[in-house]
Design a protein around this motif. Structure first.
Motif, PDB file in Angstrom:
ATOM      1  N   LEU A 310       0.811  -1.220   0.000  1.00 16.39           N
ATOM      2  CA  LEU A 310       0.000   0.000   0.000  1.00 16.39           C
ATOM      3  C   LEU A 310       0.849   1.277   0.000  1.00 16.39           C
ATOM      4  O   LEU A 310       0.654   2.160  -0.836  1.00 16.39           O
ATOM      5  CB  LEU A 310      -0.958  -0.013   1.201  1.00 16.39           C
ATOM      6  CG  LEU A 310      -1.937   1.157   1.256  1.00 16.39           C
ATOM      7  CD1 LEU A 310      -2.878   1.139   0.062  1.00 16.39           C
ATOM      8  CD2 LEU A 310      -2.744   1.119   2.562  1.00 16.39           C
ATOM      9  N   ILE A 311       1.772   1.396   0.949  1.00 18.74           N
ATOM     10  CA  ILE A 311       2.570   2.629   1.044  1.00 18.74           C
ATOM     11  C   ILE A 311       3.381   2.859  -0.232  1.00 18.74           C
ATOM     12  O   ILE A 311       3.307   3.939  -0.826  1.00 18.74           O
ATOM     13  CB  ILE A 311       3.458   2.609   2.316  1.00 18.74           C
ATOM     14  CG1 ILE A 311       2.575   2.690   3.562  1.00 18.74           C
ATOM     15  CG2 ILE A 311       4.466   3.755   2.292  1.00 18.74           C
ATOM     16  CD1 ILE A 311       3.338   2.556   4.879  1.00 18.74           C
ATOM     17  N   PRO A 312       4.155   1.867  -0.712  1.00 18.25           N
ATOM     18  CA  PRO A 312       4.924   2.121  -1.937  1.00 18.25           C
ATOM     19  C   PRO A 312       4.063   2.284  -3.193  1.00 18.25           C
ATOM     20  O   PRO A 312       4.468   2.970  -4.121  1.00 18.25           O
ATOM     21  CB  PRO A 312       5.835   0.885  -2.061  1.00 18.25           C
ATOM     22  CG  PRO A 312       5.235  -0.163  -1.202  1.00 18.25           C
ATOM     23  CD  PRO A 312       4.498   0.553  -0.110  1.00 18.25           C
ATOM     24  N   HIS A 313       2.896   1.661  -3.214  1.00 15.70           N
ATOM     25  CA  HIS A 313       1.998   1.824  -4.373  1.00 15.70           C
ATOM     26  C   HIS A 313       1.533   3.279  -4.477  1.00 15.70           C
ATOM     27  O   HIS A 313       1.681   3.923  -5.507  1.00 15.70           O
ATOM     28  CB  HIS A 313       0.800   0.873  -4.250  1.00 15.70           C
ATOM     29  CG  HIS A 313      -0.222   1.033  -5.336  1.00 15.70           C
ATOM     30  ND1 HIS A 313      -0.374   0.136  -6.366  1.00 15.70           N
ATOM     31  CD2 HIS A 313      -1.144   2.001  -5.556  1.00 15.70           C
ATOM     32  CE1 HIS A 313      -1.330   0.543  -7.181  1.00 15.70           C
ATOM     33  NE2 HIS A 313      -1.824   1.679  -6.703  1.00 15.70           N
ATOM     34  N   GLU A 314       0.966   3.799  -3.397  1.00 13.10           N
ATOM     35  CA  GLU A 314       0.432   5.167  -3.442  1.00 13.10           C
ATOM     36  C   GLU A 314       1.552   6.178  -3.672  1.00 13.10           C
ATOM     37  O   GLU A 314       1.373   7.165  -4.379  1.00 13.10           O
ATOM     38  CB  GLU A 314      -0.329   5.500  -2.162  1.00 13.10           C
ATOM     39  CG  GLU A 314      -1.519   4.601  -1.859  1.00 13.10           C
ATOM     40  CD  GLU A 314      -2.491   4.433  -3.014  1.00 13.10           C
ATOM     41  OE1 GLU A 314      -2.552   5.318  -3.881  1.00 13.10           O
ATOM     42  OE2 GLU A 314      -3.153   3.388  -3.065  1.00 13.10           O
ATOM     43  N   LEU A 315       2.693   5.939  -3.063  1.00 11.67           N
ATOM     44  CA  LEU A 315       3.810   6.874  -3.252  1.00 11.67           C
ATOM     45  C   LEU A 315       4.218   6.933  -4.721  1.00 11.67           C
ATOM     46  O   LEU A 315       4.468   8.019  -5.261  1.00 11.67           O
ATOM     47  CB  LEU A 315       5.004   6.469  -2.366  1.00 11.67           C
ATOM     48  CG  LEU A 315       6.254   7.322  -2.584  1.00 11.67           C
ATOM     49  CD1 LEU A 315       6.007   8.774  -2.179  1.00 11.67           C
ATOM     50  CD2 LEU A 315       7.440   6.748  -1.805  1.00 11.67           C
ATOM     51  N   SER A 316       4.281   5.798  -5.390  1.00 14.55           N
ATOM     52  CA  SER A 316       4.756   5.820  -6.775  1.00 14.55           C
ATOM     53  C   SER A 316       3.780   6.554  -7.688  1.00 14.55           C
ATOM     54  O   SER A 316       4.162   7.093  -8.713  1.00 14.55           O
ATOM     55  CB  SER A 316       5.021   4.400  -7.277  1.00 14.55           C
ATOM     56  OG  SER A 316       3.821   3.700  -7.378  1.00 14.55           O
ATOM     57  N   HIS A 317       2.497   6.611  -7.291  1.00 16.35           N
ATOM     58  CA  HIS A 317       1.538   7.405  -8.060  1.00 16.35           C
ATOM     59  C   HIS A 317       1.922   8.885  -8.103  1.00 16.35           C
ATOM     60  O   HIS A 317       1.457   9.619  -8.974  1.00 16.35           O
ATOM     61  CB  HIS A 317       0.156   7.315  -7.422  1.00 16.35           C
ATOM     62  CG  HIS A 317      -0.680   6.171  -7.903  1.00 16.35           C
ATOM     63  ND1 HIS A 317      -0.926   5.919  -9.230  1.00 16.35           N
ATOM     64  CD2 HIS A 317      -1.380   5.229  -7.208  1.00 16.35           C
ATOM     65  CE1 HIS A 317      -1.741   4.866  -9.326  1.00 16.35           C
ATOM     66  NE2 HIS A 317      -2.017   4.431  -8.119  1.00 16.35           N
ATOM     67  N   GLN A 318       2.724   9.337  -7.147  1.00 20.49           N
ATOM     68  CA  GLN A 318       3.088  10.760  -7.155  1.00 20.49           C
ATOM     69  C   GLN A 318       3.841  11.096  -8.447  1.00 20.49           C
ATOM     70  O   GLN A 318       3.823  12.222  -8.899  1.00 20.49           O
ATOM     71  CB  GLN A 318       3.909  11.121  -5.909  1.00 20.49           C
ATOM     72  CG  GLN A 318       3.172  10.858  -4.588  1.00 20.49           C
ATOM     73  CD  GLN A 318       1.881  11.649  -4.447  1.00 20.49           C
ATOM     74  OE1 GLN A 318       1.815  12.827  -4.822  1.00 20.49           O
ATOM     75  NE2 GLN A 318       0.839  11.016  -3.916  1.00 20.49           N
ATOM     76  N   GLY A 337      -0.809   0.458 -13.517  1.00 13.04           N
ATOM     77  CA  GLY A 337       0.205  -0.549 -13.844  1.00 13.04           C
ATOM     78  C   GLY A 337       1.555  -0.140 -13.271  1.00 13.04           C
ATOM     79  O   GLY A 337       2.250  -0.944 -12.642  1.00 13.04           O
ATOM     80  N   PHE A 338       1.918   1.132 -13.487  1.00 10.65           N
ATOM     81  CA  PHE A 338       3.187   1.616 -12.929  1.00 10.65           C
ATOM     82  C   PHE A 338       3.160   1.581 -11.402  1.00 10.65           C
ATOM     83  O   PHE A 338       4.150   1.201 -10.766  1.00 10.65           O
ATOM     84  CB  PHE A 338       3.479   3.041 -13.420  1.00 10.65           C
ATOM     85  CG  PHE A 338       4.356   3.089 -14.645  1.00 10.65           C
ATOM     86  CD1 PHE A 338       5.700   2.757 -14.560  1.00 10.65           C
ATOM     87  CD2 PHE A 338       3.844   3.467 -15.876  1.00 10.65           C
ATOM     88  CE1 PHE A 338       6.523   2.809 -15.687  1.00 10.65           C
ATOM     89  CE2 PHE A 338       4.652   3.514 -17.012  1.00 10.65           C
ATOM     90  CZ  PHE A 338       6.001   3.181 -16.916  1.00 10.65           C
ATOM     91  N   ALA A 339       2.037   2.016 -10.820  1.00 13.48           N
ATOM     92  CA  ALA A 339       1.977   2.068  -9.354  1.00 13.48           C
ATOM     93  C   ALA A 339       2.042   0.666  -8.755  1.00 13.48           C
ATOM     94  O   ALA A 339       2.526   0.477  -7.640  1.00 13.48           O
ATOM     95  CB  ALA A 339       0.704   2.776  -8.898  1.00 13.48           C
ATOM     96  N   GLU A 340       1.570  -0.321  -9.513  1.00 12.06           N
ATOM     97  CA  GLU A 340       1.630  -1.699  -9.026  1.00 12.06           C
ATOM     98  C   GLU A 340       3.015  -2.295  -9.281  1.00 12.06           C
ATOM     99  O   GLU A 340       3.452  -3.202  -8.582  1.00 12.06           O
ATOM    100  CB  GLU A 340       0.539  -2.533  -9.716  1.00 12.06           C
ATOM    101  CG  GLU A 340       0.239  -3.868  -9.080  1.00 12.06           C
ATOM    102  CD  GLU A 340      -0.514  -3.759  -7.753  1.00 12.06           C
ATOM    103  OE1 GLU A 340      -0.741  -2.636  -7.266  1.00 12.06           O
ATOM    104  OE2 GLU A 340      -0.851  -4.816  -7.201  1.00 12.06           O
ATOM    105  N   PHE A 341       3.700  -1.769 -10.271  1.00 14.34           N
ATOM    106  CA  PHE A 341       5.022  -2.263 -10.642  1.00 14.34           C
ATOM    107  C   PHE A 341       6.114  -1.741  -9.687  1.00 14.34           C
ATOM    108  O   PHE A 341       7.024  -2.478  -9.294  1.00 14.34           O
ATOM    109  CB  PHE A 341       5.303  -1.795 -12.078  1.00 14.34           C
ATOM    110  CG  PHE A 341       6.722  -1.912 -12.558  1.00 14.34           C
ATOM    111  CD1 PHE A 341       7.263  -3.149 -12.899  1.00 14.34           C
ATOM    112  CD2 PHE A 341       7.525  -0.776 -12.685  1.00 14.34           C
ATOM    113  CE1 PHE A 341       8.565  -3.249 -13.371  1.00 14.34           C
ATOM    114  CE2 PHE A 341       8.832  -0.877 -13.157  1.00 14.34           C
ATOM    115  CZ  PHE A 341       9.357  -2.109 -13.495  1.00 14.34           C
TER     116      PHE A 341
END
Ligand SMILES: [Zn+2]
Length: 809
Positions: A310-318, A337-341
């Motif tokens: 959860l934390i790294p997924h939402e952060l990568s959306h930034q 896809g990127f946020a999950e990757f």
């Protein structure tokens, strides 16, 4: 956005979005909305929040630029329940749109400004969610917004589609003791005489309007930094001690993502704020919203979803979603896809390649399940696989380009579309610009078409020629049905991909690389001078696939010991697990369960041991029960349950009383229920009273009761109906199996004094009980129900069922 794919969400509505043909696949562009202005800035002021009427007062000042000559009116999205009080220009209402008439027509490029003030009422859950304590612990009164996909216009008039970026201010006046968290920089926080506070936040770099966020709640701020950027964690006061251990990894994640993408974290601050009843997380720009399920220190051994995904997924959306945003929802995989990757990339950087593969193995399992339900391309409106297949496709792209060229392409994509929008083809273009490679074929088969290759491989060794010949057939079927308009998604008859074959021999490994491109390909590996001891098709697992490849047990056993790739190992374990009578297979799996160098392989092997005779499996499981990894211990306990027998039961009871991990104890409850008909009841009752993170132990007890249909437990279950959301579901499951008493109790809970218990009861009717059983019961009970909200919910459910009943033949 990242929902937890929980029991409740899997019951969620199927997407009913328009279908897309492969013939038209390049025209995802048609899903982009047109409008004739460019939103520049909005100042959004909210005050007088009222929880009883779910209302507030709003004032919005809008600045935009005309993008056609003679623009005489501006059409905004604005929920019908936003009632205008005054406006600086003449307006007209049409449902959820608001037309603002300009005083005189604007020329192309003219700046236009106007202000609207209104009284807003929301249907809680649409745009804004109002939450009251309802007397429940860990649930302070609060409000949170949720914009994605297009719900922000239910609380402020705006252009509610991702293809127009603006800057904004959010000014919120909130009751005494509450904090308002929003996007961007905190400009001021002014306390009035009556104790209310006015928070002014400024998002001064453009982003999409669905990312405008507001949270109003009694929160404490725990402050951290990355370089000079504030990194803040807003949680309930009672969670203060849990927050820093959980979130302290954030600055390092920001650092890693900045380094990998070559783009420093682009926003003024990063806040993570927890709220109640949230579906998971939402990447509101610089102000992520997260569910309030903070794990405690003891729970980290069970590798909770929260910090792992959860934390790294939402952060990568930034970066992916907020900095570069999908132009329309048909390209949403560019966000998700990127946020999950990216979390897999983070863990790979921190913990090594096994952790990255571990992360992706989970995505693989999720994707296979989804694809079985319905096969869709990644780049399609309403696609069901944008998360897992999006991540898997990006990993394949990385594999095929190599790290340096992959990250250079990603950098190019982010630079070219900074603070702007992108489509799927823009990413292909970025790869082309960064590396010179036109991967149109890759885009075509992996993004615009559906499915994956299903390989059937056979191998033949010729000692005189020193060759190993592999015949590789692609057996996937292009069998998706057309919809009523004749449109359908296609699966390629042959996927085109390079593949590496590794052949082990007594004198060392021989590898060969070949290009697959046809329904049937032949790969000849030369210089195999000694008989193969193993044959790995797709060394390094570069292709998303399913594989059928019948091999001698000795080859598989060698591969299990030697192959570093986790997917390959799991595939081997599955093959060996289908040979329960083969002692060599049992030995190989037992060895992996107790000695493999990465815990997930030990997990897979321990689970597989359940298929083998107890004489081979039990000694290995006994060792696995002492593993340092709680996941391995849980897998061993699970296998004991399937294995059965007195010794397995005794070991499961030991795990129940002695293990420090919730996950292991949860598995032990199930295993004891399976193996020990005498001791079962006592353990289940204990488990129902054992507090655990996310109720893991209690839920396990509920599952055991539901699975066994154990009506002697009805009173124990009923005692917890006010605490656990699962409890009414278990009553419903027992009612489904014919228990009139469980059904009666469930009906009684429809009139519980506590609103949330009534909601849970309705929910369990909807989700767990068979419709033919529930419908007459609910109809009969309806008149006697005490509370109007429940009568209404029951009515809605009955209507829904009637509608569905009419639709299905
Ligand atoms: Zn997401």
């Amino acid at each position: 956005m990242r929902p937890l794919f929980s029991l409740f969400l899997t019951f969620g509505a199927a997407t009913s979005l328009a279908a897309q043909t492969n013939a038209e696949r390049m025209s995802n562009d048609r899903y982009t909305r047109s409008h004739d202005y460019d939103l520049v800035h909005q100042r959004i002021e909210l005050s007088n929040f009222n929880w009883d009427s779910t209302s507030f007062d709003g004032k919005v000042a809008t600045t935009l630029v005309a993008r056609r000559a003679g623009l005489d009116s501006v059409v905004l999205d604005a929920g019908a329940k936003l009632v205008l009080k005054s406006a600086t220009l003449r307006t007209a209402r049409h449902g959820d749109t608001l037309v603002v008439y300009l005083a005189r027509p604007a020329a192309f490029g003219d700046t236009v400004r106007f202000a609207l003030s209104y009284h807003g009422v929301v249907e809680s859950g649409r745009g804004l969610t109002y939450i009251d304590t309802e007397g429940r612990p860990h649930r302070p009164r609060q409000i949170w917004s949720q914009g994605e996909d297009n719900n922000n216009h239910f609380w402020f008039p705006t252009y509610d589609f991702p293809n127009d970026k603006m800057t904004w201010d959010v000014v919120a006046t909130v009751p005494r003791g509450m904090t308002a968290v929003s996007n961007g920089r905190l400009i001021s926080d002014v306390v009035a005489k009556d104790g209310s506070s006015t928070f002014t936040w400024r998002q001064d770099k453009p982003s999409a309007t669905y990312l405008v966020s507001l949270i109003v709640a009694p929160l404490v701020k725990i402050h951290d930094t990355w370089r000079a950027v504030p990194v803040d964690y807003y949680v309930y006061r009672e969670d203060s001690a849990l927050a820093r251990p959980l979130y302290k990894i954030t600055p390092d994640m920001i650092d890693t993502y900045s380094r990998l993408t070559g783009i420093d974290y682009p926003w003024a601050k990063y806040a993570q704020t927890t709220v109640a009843d949230f579906f998971g997380g939402m990447e509101n720009v610089s102000a992520t919203t997260l569910v309030d399920w903070l794990p405690g220190l003891r729970n980290y051994q069970d590798r909770p979803w929260y910090p792992w995904i959860l934390i790294p997924h939402e952060l990568s959306h930034q970066w992916f979603g907020d900095y570069v945003t999908t132009e329309n929802w048909a390209n949403m995989w560019l966000n998700e896809g990127f946020a999950e990757f990216m979390p897999g990339q983070y863990w790979g950087q921190k913990l090594g390649s096994h952790a990255e593969q571990d992360y992706l193995l989970d995505e693989y399992d999720q994707f296979m399940q989804i694809d079985q339900d319905r096969r869709m391309p990644v780049a399609a409106l309403g696609s069901n696989n944008i998360y897992p297949k999006g991540a898997l496709v990006l990993e394949m792209l990385k594999h095929s380009l190599g790290d340096q060229r992959f990250w250079a392409s990603v950098h190019r994509y982010l630079v070219d579309h900074a603070f702007d929008n992108a489509t799927t083809d823009d990413l292909r273009q970025a790869v082309l610009d960064a590396t010179g490679e036109n991967l149109d074929w890759f885009w075509d088969q992996w993004l615009y078409q559906a499915g994956y290759p299903e390989f059937a491989v056979t191998a033949k060794y010729d000692s005189s020629a020193a060759t190993l010949t592999l015949v590789v057939r692609q057996s996937q079927q292009d069998s998706s049905k057309a919809d009523s308009t004749g449109l359908r998604y296609t699966t390629p008859a042959a996927f085109r991909m390079p593949v590496t074959v590794r052949v082990g021999t007594a004198a060392g490994d021989v590898t060969a690389r070949a290009q697959l491109s046809r329904r049937q390909d032949t790969i000849v590996v030369r210089d195999v001078k000694h008989a193969p001891t193993m044959v790995i098709f797709d060394d390094g697992n570069a292709i998303l696939k399913q594989l059928t490849f019948d091999q001698p047990t000795a080859w598989l056993a060698t591969q299990l010991e030697r192959d570093p790739d986790l997917w390959n190992r799991h595939w081997v374990i599955a093959q060996l697990g289908q040979r329960p009578a083969d002692t060599a297979a049992a030995v190989a799996v037992a060895k992996a369960a107790t000695g493999a160098d990465y815990f997930l392989t030990r997990v897979g092997a321990a689970k597989a041991l359940a298929a083998f005779p107890a004489s081979g499996a039990l000694p290995a499981l006994q060792v696995a029960l002492k593993d340092t990894s709680a996941q391995v211990r849980a897998a061993a306990v699970e296998a004991l349950g399937d294995l059965g027998g007195a010794q397995a039961a005794a070991l499961a009871r030991q795990a129940w009383t002695g293990d420090s991990s919730d996950a292991v104890r949860a598995a032990a409850v199930v295993a004891v229920a399976q193996t020990d008909s005498v001791g079962r009841g006592r353990v289940i009752v204990q488990a129902l009273r054992t507090p655990s993170y996310r109720d893991a132990v209690q839920n396990s007890a509920y599952r055991a009761i539901a699975r066994a249909g154990d009506t002697t437990m009805i009173d124990s279950v009923d005692a917890h109906v006010g605490e656990h959301r699962f409890a009414p579901h278990v009553l419903a499951a027992l009612a489904s199996r014919g228990s009139a008493r469980a059904l009666g109790l469930l009906v009684k809970h429809l009139s519980d004094e506590r609103a949330y218990v009534r909601r849970w009861a309705v929910e369990s009717f909807a989700f767990t009980l068979r419709r033919d059983l529930a419908q007459p019961t609910l109809q009969a009970a309806r008149a006697g129900l005490k509370f109007a909200d429940t009568r209404q919910a029951v009515d809605e459910l009955l209507q829904e069922w009637q509608k569905e009943g009419k639709k299905s033949p």
